[in-house]
Design a protein around this motif. Structure first.
Motif: not given
Length: 142
Positions: A70-80
């Motif tokens: 499995s691959t995971l990515a951490i994404l930056q949204y405006p508030r989270n």
């Protein structure tokens, strides 16, 4: 590899970017199963090497067989911050699903994520009962 969670039968591990080349020959075919028109195994490899994606493995402790890639990515949204499950391929779903979800949710919390997103086929809706469908991804080739 760091073993983040384990059961008597299964180990859950995160592979650091500097170890991707060592494990890649063993997992490449499973990653290829997730290929689609916009993301393929070469892309995934490059994201893993750069550290943009994290590689998670679930292995059978008795046979040492890798049963989940499995691959995971951490994404930056405006508030989270959001942890996204980008790819997931393997077998023996009933044996690892709950442990895997617990492990990635714990990891996401430790990385200050507020949510987990899973993009996948409709069948996941039945399996991920604590998750809700927020949106559908529609795609058109230009």
């Amino acid at each position: 590899m760091s073993n983040t969670h384990a059961t008597e039968d299964l180990s859950f591990s995160i592979v650091p970017p500097e170890e991707i080349d060592n494990i890649w020959p063993k997992i490449k075919n499973q990653v290829k199963r997730t290929n689609d028109t916009v993301l393929n195994d070469t892309d995934v490899y490059n994201y893993l090497k750069s550290g943009e994606y994290s590689l998670w493995l679930v292995a059978d402790n008795k046979t040492e067989e890798i049963i989940i890639v499995s691959t995971l990515a951490i994404l930056q949204y405006p508030r989270n911050l959001v942890c996204r499950v980008v790819t997931l391929a393997g077998s023996r779903l009933e044996e690892w699903l709950l442990g895997y979800l617990f492990a990635i949710e714990d990891w996401a919390r430790s990385n200050d994520c507020s949510y987990i997103e899973v993009e996948g086929r409709k069948g996941w809706v039945k399996k991920l009962t604590e998750y809700k469908v927020d949106y559908y991804t529609l795609r058109k080739k230009l």
